[in-house]
Design an enzyme around this catalytic site. Sequence first.
Site, short mmCIF file in Angstrom:
data_model
loop_
_atom_site.label_atom_id
_atom_site.label_comp_id
_atom_site.label_asym_id
_atom_site.label_seq_id
_atom_site.Cartn_x
_atom_site.Cartn_y
_atom_site.Cartn_z
N HIS A 213 0.83 -1.21 0.00
CA HIS A 213 0.00 0.00 0.00
C HIS A 213 0.86 1.26 0.00
O HIS A 213 2.05 1.23 0.32
CB HIS A 213 -0.92 0.01 1.23
CG HIS A 213 -0.16 0.02 2.53
ND1 HIS A 213 0.40 1.15 3.06
CD2 HIS A 213 0.13 -1.00 3.37
CE1 HIS A 213 1.00 0.87 4.19
NE2 HIS A 213 0.86 -0.44 4.40
N GLU B 196 -2.26 -7.13 7.41
CA GLU B 196 -0.95 -6.93 8.04
C GLU B 196 -0.82 -7.76 9.32
O GLU B 196 -1.81 -8.12 9.95
CB GLU B 196 -0.74 -5.44 8.34
CG GLU B 196 0.57 -5.09 9.04
CD GLU B 196 1.82 -5.41 8.24
OE1 GLU B 196 2.12 -6.62 8.05
OE2 GLU B 196 2.54 -4.48 7.84
#
Length: 195
Positions: free
Chosen positions: A8, A82
């Site tokens: 990201h 994550e």
Amino acid sequence: MRIGLIRHGETDWNKEALFQGTSDIPLNDTGLDQARRNAVLLEGQPWGALYASPLRRTTRTAQEIGRVTGLGEPTPLPDIIERHFGELEGATVFLPDGSRRLADHPSVEPVETVLERTYRALDRVTSEAEADALIVTHGTVVRLLLNDLLRVAAPRDQQPRAHGDRNRPDREARIPRRRRKRVPGVTRPHAHRVA
């Protein structure tokens, strides 16, 4: 089938070198610009599917990619979220002496658990996608997966250390070999040591 892993764009916590983990921090202006530039680089390439971690920073990055490439809205892929850093989320990554804080706190998700769910996500993508797929995910997920697939430590951002040795591997980067797993459609590239 090819799978492209994309990290990201930047968040304020990235900029401040704070552990983000599963804290849902949005992209900052730089991160949104990075997502747009990444999308332009991918435009016109033969990707057929788009997946993303469900956190805002990955979803927003994937939405930009989907808009520019014509892949549309990303399919949520929860197992590629994550690593959960527990009580370390929001803490600085680097200690005052410039060394990297070890993620060895008992509240941090174990590396093996991250890898297990990441491979589960790759299994899902290889069974669902009819063409090459992009997955927008997180830096730690990509690094741990590369460590495991290549059996060498993947590069990572490091703040210069007061005592030199920028290339010293940390303990969390060592992945036990006994847990390696084959994923249908995912081949392990040959790793070569560069002198």
